[in-house]
Scaffold this motif. Sequence first.
Motif, short mmCIF file in Angstrom:
data_model
loop_
_atom_site.label_atom_id
_atom_site.label_comp_id
_atom_site.label_asym_id
_atom_site.label_seq_id
_atom_site.Cartn_x
_atom_site.Cartn_y
_atom_site.Cartn_z
N ALA A 384 -40.29 -52.10 50.76
CA ALA A 384 -40.27 -53.67 50.97
C ALA A 384 -39.53 -54.19 49.67
N ILE A 385 -40.09 -54.72 48.49
CA ILE A 385 -40.37 -55.50 47.92
C ILE A 385 -38.89 -55.06 47.29
N GLN A 387 -35.88 -53.82 47.86
CA GLN A 387 -35.63 -53.80 48.93
C GLN A 387 -35.60 -55.54 48.96
N ALA A 388 -35.70 -56.68 49.11
CA ALA A 388 -36.20 -58.01 48.72
C ALA A 388 -35.39 -58.14 47.71
N VAL A 434 -41.02 -63.17 46.16
CA VAL A 434 -40.66 -63.08 46.77
C VAL A 434 -41.98 -62.37 47.92
N TRP A 440 -40.81 -59.79 51.93
CA TRP A 440 -40.58 -58.60 51.78
C TRP A 440 -41.51 -58.21 52.96
N PHE A 445 -36.13 -55.29 55.46
CA PHE A 445 -36.11 -54.65 53.88
C PHE A 445 -37.70 -53.86 54.54
N ASN A 446 -37.66 -53.34 55.44
CA ASN A 446 -38.43 -52.27 56.06
C ASN A 446 -38.05 -51.41 56.69
#
Lengths: 452, 452
Positions: A384-385, A387-388, A434, A440, A445-446
Motif C-alpha cells: 500500500a505504501i 501504491q500511495a 504517506v 497508505w 491503495f490496498n
Amino acid sequence: MTSLAQCQALDQQDPLRGLRDLFDLPPGVIYLDGNSLGVMPKATPARVADCVTREWGTDLIQSWNKAGWFNRPQSVGDKIARLIGASAGQVVATDSTSINLFKVLSAALNIAAEDAPRRKRIVSERSNFPTDLYIAEALCKERGFELVLVEPEEIAASLTADVALLMLTHVNYRTGAMHDMAAVTAAAHAEGILTVWDLAHSAGAVPVDLTAAKADFAVGCGYKYLNGGPGAPAFVWVNPMHTDRFWQPLAGWWGHATPFAFTPDYQPAAGITRYMCGTQPMISLTALDCGLDATLAAEPLGGMAALRAKSLALTDLFIQLVEDRCAGHGLGLATPSAHGQRGSQVCLTREYGPHTPPLRGSLPPEGAATALGRPGGGDSGAYAIVQALIARGVVGDFRAGDGQRHKDILRFGFTPLYIGFEDVWSAVEHLRQVLETNEWQRPEFNQKHAVT
Amino acid sequence: MTSLAQCQALDQQDPLRGLRDLFDLPPGVIYLDGNSLGVMPKATPARVADCVTREWGTDLIQSWNKAGWFNRPQSVGDKIARLIGASAGQVVATDSTSINLFKVLSAALNIAAEDAPRRKRIVSERSNFPTDLYIAEALCKERGFELVLVEPEEIAASLTADVALLMLTHVNYRTGAMHDMAAVTAAAHAEGILTVWDLAHSAGAVPVDLTAAKADFAVGCGYKYLNGGPGAPAFVWVNPMHTDRFWQPLAGWWGHATPFAFTPDYQPAAGITRYMCGTQPMISLTALDCGLDATLAAEPLGGMAALRAKSLALTDLFIQLVEDRCAGHGLGLATPSAHGQRGSQVCLTREYGPHTPPLRGSLPPEGAATALGRPGGGDSGAYAIVQALIARGVVGDFRAGDGQRHKDILRFGFTPLYIGFEDVWSAVEHLRQVLETNEWQRPEFNQKHAVT
C-alpha cells in the motif's frame, strides 16, 4: 540533516547533470524504477521510426546488408561490451536473459562434463531471480545435475569438489546486495568451479569488469539500466577461452558459420556468434541501440566510474534521508550499507513484528493495519505504501516477502543517468507524508492488481 | 497469351484489391519477396510510435497492466490462431521460430519417451529450412535420438515403428512445394508418430487448419506473410491434448503459473502460456500486432479462402506468362503446378545443361555464361538475373543450388494482400527484357555481396 537546498546544490555541482536531458522523463514523475524498466531516451522515437519507415518500409530486404541488420546483434553487443569489461566481438545482443542463460549453462555443463565429469552440482542463491533458477532446474533435470540453493553467507562453504558451476546474479533483484565478482570468481576457480554471472541489475548500473574478474560466462538484460525499452533483447558474453570449445543446443541458423549456404548440417560460427539462434527483433534491437548510446554518453564524463560515484551518493543520501525523516514507521534497510556490497538500488523492508530492527525509531503498534487485508505477505503495508507513492508520482515497486526469511520490500532504483539529488529529497518527503498521514491505509491503495 | 490489358482487368475485378491500400509499398517497386520479409502496413509507424512514446515513454511500468503488455503474446497469438485453424488461447507470439521449434520438439520427445520409449528417430526432409534441422540435430544429440533426413517422395516409406516424430515445413522455403497437412498427419498418426509443423511460409499465405488436421505441434514466423516487421516474434501452437502433459526446458518466468510470486520452484502455467520463456520485445511485438490486423482485414472479404484463390490466380498467371514470354532462356519450374501442392510462391530454376527440362523452348548454348564466374553454384546465371531484376525494382531473391539435386533458384513470393495482376505482368516483362537483352550478364550483377 541534509536540506532540500543542499540537495539542489548537489545537483548543481553534479558533472553528470546534463545527461538527464538525453531522457524523456514524464512530467511530475520521480522515476525510481529504472531497475525494472529504464526511461526512454529522447533519441529513441526518431531512431525507431527510421528503422520502421526507412529501413523496413522503404528499403525492405536490402536493409539486411545496407542498414546492417545482419550485424546489429554484434554491433549492439560491442556497445554493451564497453560497459562490462569485455572486448568488441565478445558480446551479442539477442533473445531474452532466460534463453541466454540456458545457452551458457548448457555450454558450461558441457565443459564441466569434459573437464570434471564427477562434478554434478550447480550452486546458486535461493534468492536469485527465479527465472534463473527455473532455467537451471530444467537443465539440471535434462543433464542429470543437481541444483543446490544456498543463502549468500553459505556460498563460500558450498564450493566443494562435487560442484561444476556457481551461478549468481551479481546484484540481487530484491535487496540490491552486490557480490564481489572478482573475489567470488577466484574462490570458485580455486575449487575448480566455473562461474556464470547474471548482470541484469549490473550492466549500466555498476562497474563490471568480466575480463579482470576472469569470469567464465555472463548474461544480462537490455531493458533495465540500459534503457532499451520494454522487453529489449538481452545479451550474452563468454570468456574467449571457452567460446570455441562447445556450442549450445539452441543451434539456430544465425549461429551457423555460413547461414546462407543453407547446408543441412550445423557448423557453429567462431566466437560469440555461435550464441545466436534465430532472426532477431530488429525494431526492439534498434531501441536498445539508442538506450546504449544514452548510457555511453557518460564516457567522456568518466563513464561507469563517474556513474557509480553518483549512484552511491544518491543511494547514501536516500538511506540517510529515510533514517532522518521517516523514523518510527517500521522501515528497515534490506540493502547493504557498505558501498562494496551495494548495487544501484535501495530496498526498504517493512513489517509489524519483532523480527526487523527498524532503521531508527520504534515500530508502529502491532496489528495496526491487519484489518486492511493487504496482498503479498499479509500486513506489512509495504504494498500500500508503494501504491500511495505511485499515486503521488514517485514510482518504485513492491516485492512480496515469503513470511519467513524475506520480508516485504519497497524497492527504489536510482539510475544516475537521469535521477538527481533533489529527486531523492522529494521522494523521501513523499514517503514521509504517506507514512505520517496514514495515506497508505486508504482502501484504493490496498486493492491488489497484477503486480509489476 | 494474356495481355497487360487483361491483367489490368483482373485487378479491377479483384474483390481484395482495396487491401493493397493498407500497405506502404515503396514507389517503383514490385515486391515479390513477402515470403522473406513482408511489406510494412501503413498503420504500423503510428502504432509503434504509440508503443514507444506513450506506452513506454509516458506510462513506463504501468503499461504492463494498463497497455496489456503482459498479455500481448497471448492477444497477438489469438489473432494468429484465426489464420491457422486454432482457437483463442492456443497460440502465443514469442521468441524466434528456431527457439519455438526447440520447445515443441523437447515436449514432443518427452511425450514420445513416455508413450513409445522405443521410438528413437525424428524424420524430416533434407531440404527443410536448415535452422529446423540444426535445432533438431542438437536436440537429438542431447536426448539420444537420431535425425533421419529424406527426400519428399520418401516420407511415406520412412514412417516406421522406430520413428517418434515427423517434423516438416508445410510449404518448402526453396521450392514453394506444399504438403497435404491432413493427409501426412493422418499417415504419421496411423504409425504412432507425432507431427511437428513449421508454418513459416504458410501462416497468412495459405489456408491452414491445424485443428482439422489433428496436428500435434506447430511453430511459425511473424515477419513473412504476417507482415510483422524485421525479425518479428514467432509463434507456437500445441494441440490441447498435449499442452499440459509436459513442459519444455526453456522454463523461464513468463511460462510460470504465478510469475510474480517469485517462488524458487518452477510450476508451469496451464495451457500454451507454458511455452513462454522470458520477457518479450514489446515494440517488435506491437508491429506484429499491426501486421496481423492488416492480414485479418481480409476476413470480411472471405479471409484466407479468398486470399488463397487470389494467390493461386497470381501464381498461375506468373507461371503462364513466364512460359509464354520467357521461353528459350533455360528457365524451369521448381514449384509444383498442381494447386494442392503449391504455396504462395513460384520458384524458377535456371541451369545450363541437360538436367533441367525448360518450361518450353530450347536451352541457351552450353557454357555461354561460364566466363562470368557467378556465385552460388557456378554458371546458372540465376543470381545475376535476380540482381538485374532488383535493379529494375522487381524484388525477388536467389537461393543457391547444391550442384546436385537442387538447382539454383529464382524465388518469387506473391502476397495476395498487396500484389496485383498487373504487378505479375510487369515482373515477367522485366524478366523477359533482362533475359533477351542479356542485361544480366553485366558485371555489376555478378558481384556477390551478402545474400538475403
